[in-house]
Scaffold this active site. Structure first.
Site, PDB file in Angstrom:
ATOM      1  N   SER A   1      -4.194 -46.420 -21.176  1.00  0.00           N
ATOM      2  CA  SER A   1      -5.471 -45.724 -20.972  1.00  0.00           C
ATOM      3  C   SER A   1      -6.511 -46.574 -20.222  1.00  0.00           C
ATOM      4  O   SER A   1      -7.682 -46.626 -20.624  1.00  0.00           O
ATOM      5  CB  SER A   1      -6.042 -45.232 -22.312  1.00  0.00           C
ATOM      6  OG  SER A   1      -5.142 -44.360 -22.937  1.00  0.00           O
TER       7      SER A   1
ATOM      8  N   THR B   1     -14.614 -45.865 -19.183  1.00  0.00           N
ATOM      9  CA  THR B   1     -15.316 -45.170 -18.089  1.00  0.00           C
ATOM     10  C   THR B   1     -14.929 -43.686 -18.071  1.00  0.00           C
ATOM     11  O   THR B   1     -15.620 -42.884 -17.458  1.00  0.00           O
ATOM     12  CB  THR B   1     -14.964 -45.809 -16.717  1.00  0.00           C
ATOM     13  OG1 THR B   1     -13.546 -46.040 -16.664  1.00  0.00           O
ATOM     14  CG2 THR B   1     -15.692 -47.114 -16.508  1.00  0.00           C
ATOM     15  N   GLU B   2     -13.835 -43.335 -18.750  1.00  0.00           N
ATOM     16  CA  GLU B   2     -13.404 -41.930 -18.816  1.00  0.00           C
ATOM     17  C   GLU B   2     -13.953 -41.228 -20.056  1.00  0.00           C
ATOM     18  O   GLU B   2     -13.923 -39.997 -20.144  1.00  0.00           O
ATOM     19  CB  GLU B   2     -11.866 -41.837 -18.822  1.00  0.00           C
ATOM     20  CG  GLU B   2     -11.218 -42.168 -17.492  1.00  0.00           C
ATOM     21  CD  GLU B   2     -11.342 -43.635 -17.105  1.00  0.00           C
ATOM     22  OE1 GLU B   2     -11.193 -44.503 -17.995  1.00  0.00           O
ATOM     23  OE2 GLU B   2     -11.612 -43.928 -15.922  1.00  0.00           O
ATOM     24  N   ASN B   3     -14.444 -42.011 -21.030  1.00  0.00           N
ATOM     25  CA  ASN B   3     -14.903 -41.384 -22.280  1.00  0.00           C
ATOM     26  C   ASN B   3     -16.190 -40.570 -22.099  1.00  0.00           C
ATOM     27  O   ASN B   3     -16.583 -39.818 -23.003  1.00  0.00           O
ATOM     28  CB  ASN B   3     -15.083 -42.423 -23.396  1.00  0.00           C
ATOM     29  CG  ASN B   3     -13.777 -42.989 -23.922  1.00  0.00           C
ATOM     30  OD1 ASN B   3     -13.722 -44.114 -24.412  1.00  0.00           O
ATOM     31  ND2 ASN B   3     -12.682 -42.220 -23.837  1.00  0.00           N
TER      32      ASN B   3
ATOM     33  N   ARG C   1      -8.605 -38.027 -34.918  1.00  0.00           N
ATOM     34  CA  ARG C   1      -7.542 -37.414 -35.724  1.00  0.00           C
ATOM     35  C   ARG C   1      -7.706 -37.742 -37.210  1.00  0.00           C
ATOM     36  O   ARG C   1      -7.445 -36.931 -38.079  1.00  0.00           O
ATOM     37  CB  ARG C   1      -6.169 -37.887 -35.226  1.00  0.00           C
ATOM     38  CG  ARG C   1      -5.579 -36.942 -34.204  1.00  0.00           C
ATOM     39  CD  ARG C   1      -4.426 -37.564 -33.488  1.00  0.00           C
ATOM     40  NE  ARG C   1      -4.891 -38.588 -32.577  1.00  0.00           N
ATOM     41  CZ  ARG C   1      -4.129 -39.567 -32.110  1.00  0.00           C
ATOM     42  NH1 ARG C   1      -2.881 -39.673 -32.497  1.00  0.00           N
ATOM     43  NH2 ARG C   1      -4.609 -40.443 -31.257  1.00  0.00           N
TER      44      ARG C   1
ATOM     45  N   ASP D   1      -7.728 -46.528 -31.424  1.00  0.00           N
ATOM     46  CA  ASP D   1      -7.508 -45.096 -31.189  1.00  0.00           C
ATOM     47  C   ASP D   1      -7.191 -44.390 -32.507  1.00  0.00           C
ATOM     48  O   ASP D   1      -6.578 -44.974 -33.402  1.00  0.00           O
ATOM     49  CB  ASP D   1      -6.346 -44.937 -30.190  1.00  0.00           C
ATOM     50  CG  ASP D   1      -6.249 -43.514 -29.656  1.00  0.00           C
ATOM     51  OD1 ASP D   1      -7.242 -42.770 -29.734  1.00  0.00           O
ATOM     52  OD2 ASP D   1      -5.169 -43.140 -29.173  1.00  0.00           O
ATOM     53  N   GLY D   2      -7.586 -43.134 -32.602  1.00  0.00           N
ATOM     54  CA  GLY D   2      -7.197 -42.310 -33.752  1.00  0.00           C
ATOM     55  C   GLY D   2      -8.347 -41.920 -34.661  1.00  0.00           C
ATOM     56  O   GLY D   2      -8.132 -41.278 -35.697  1.00  0.00           O
ATOM     57  N   ASN D   3      -9.574 -42.286 -34.278  1.00  0.00           N
ATOM     58  CA  ASN D   3     -10.720 -41.945 -35.138  1.00  0.00           C
ATOM     59  C   ASN D   3     -10.886 -40.432 -35.284  1.00  0.00           C
ATOM     60  O   ASN D   3     -11.159 -39.928 -36.378  1.00  0.00           O
ATOM     61  CB  ASN D   3     -12.022 -42.511 -34.545  1.00  0.00           C
ATOM     62  CG  ASN D   3     -12.033 -44.025 -34.510  1.00  0.00           C
ATOM     63  OD1 ASN D   3     -11.159 -44.653 -35.087  1.00  0.00           O
ATOM     64  ND2 ASN D   3     -13.009 -44.601 -33.834  1.00  0.00           N
TER      65      ASN D   3
END
Ligand code: FPP
Length: 248
Positions: free
Chosen positions: A202, A75-77, A33, A29-31
């Site tokens: 998540s 699946t939410e992305n 930002r 996570d964090g790409n």
């Protein structure tokens, strides 16, 4: 489960060779930002995340970690802007094409976890299948890319599979559900690492992380390197796992 380490590697200081996690799972996570803070489009952050992914694989091989699972697309992305989704599909495809030989040479078996539904472009599925076939015989480490993966979807799929086989309610046990997860042969993660200072799961590996140790770091994914993995493993080694029991 014992986790014999390859004899040709030397462990970084501070890591106990007798207590290396067998399975480590990462939420990359964090790409976005990372890119925004540099005035770049979010997609540049994903591109920069490739180096972090490869260095983490190298670090995991150094440690003798046998199973590494990386959350690459949930699946939410699909809710992200269409342009970013398109980029991520192509990015994951090209990552496979230009990294799979290197991973194969290192003895890495590549697998995927997630739904192979209509939303995943056919060519991406083809690249996945080619990568699985190429690396099928490798056993040094299994790298599972969680792609179009959701922990709730996996549980739903497992239960649907039991129901469609006519399994009776009394036979719907934890063992039965586990046997219908995407990779029942995979041990549960000992350690889950999430980058970028967010303290949540998540929808990652919900069934499997019941007793995993969780380590959260502020480092944004593109800046993550093997030393950060070593730090997370050192932190894991300081934890006491009780599995609901009492101190042994
Ligand atoms: C969960 O956070 C994080 C993921 C599903 C990882 C997504 C990773 C990428 C898109 C980049 C993949 C990079 C490489 C190098 C393959 P979330 O943002 O889905 O959930 P949240 O909204 O709860 O934070």
């Amino acid at each position: 489960m014992p986790n014999p380490r390859p004899s040709h590697t030397s462990l970084p200081p501070g890591i106990d060779p007798g207590h290396v996690p067998v399975h480590v799972a990462c939420v990359m996570d964090g790409n976005g930002r990372w890119a925004s803070s540099r005035g770049l489009p979010r997609t540049e952050g994903h591109a920069a995340g490739e180096e972090a992914l490869l260095d983490t694989v190298e670090g995991a091989l150094d440690l003798g970690i046998r199973w590494l699972t990386m959350f690459a697309f949930s699946t939410e992305n699909w809710r992200r802007p269409a342009e970013e989704v398109r980029y991520l599909m192509e990015f994951n495809e090209s990552l496979l094409v230009h990294r799979r030989d290197e991973l194969n040479e290192k003895g890495v078996r590549i697998r995927f976890s997630g739904r192979r539904d209509w939303r995943v472009p056919r060519r991406v599925l083809r690249r996945m299948d080619e990568s699985i076939a190429l690396t099928r015989g490798n056993r040094r480490m299994t790298l599972t890319m969680a792609f179009n993966y959701g922990g709730r979807a996996e549980i739903v799929d497992a239960v649907r599979s039991l129901v469609s086989d006519g399994v009776q309610p009394a036979d719907v046990t934890e063992k039965a559900i586990r046997s219908r997860t995407y990779h029942p042969d995979q041990p549960d993660p000992d350690l889950v690492v999430r980058t970028s200072g967010e303290f949540r799961i998540s929808n990652f590996l919900l069934w499997q992380i019941a007793y995993s140790e969780l380590v959260f770091t502020d480092v944004l994914w593109p800046d993550f390197r093997r030393q950060h993995l070593f730090d997370a493993v050192a932190e894991y080694q300081r934890r006491e796992r009780r599995y609901g029991g009492v101190r042994g």
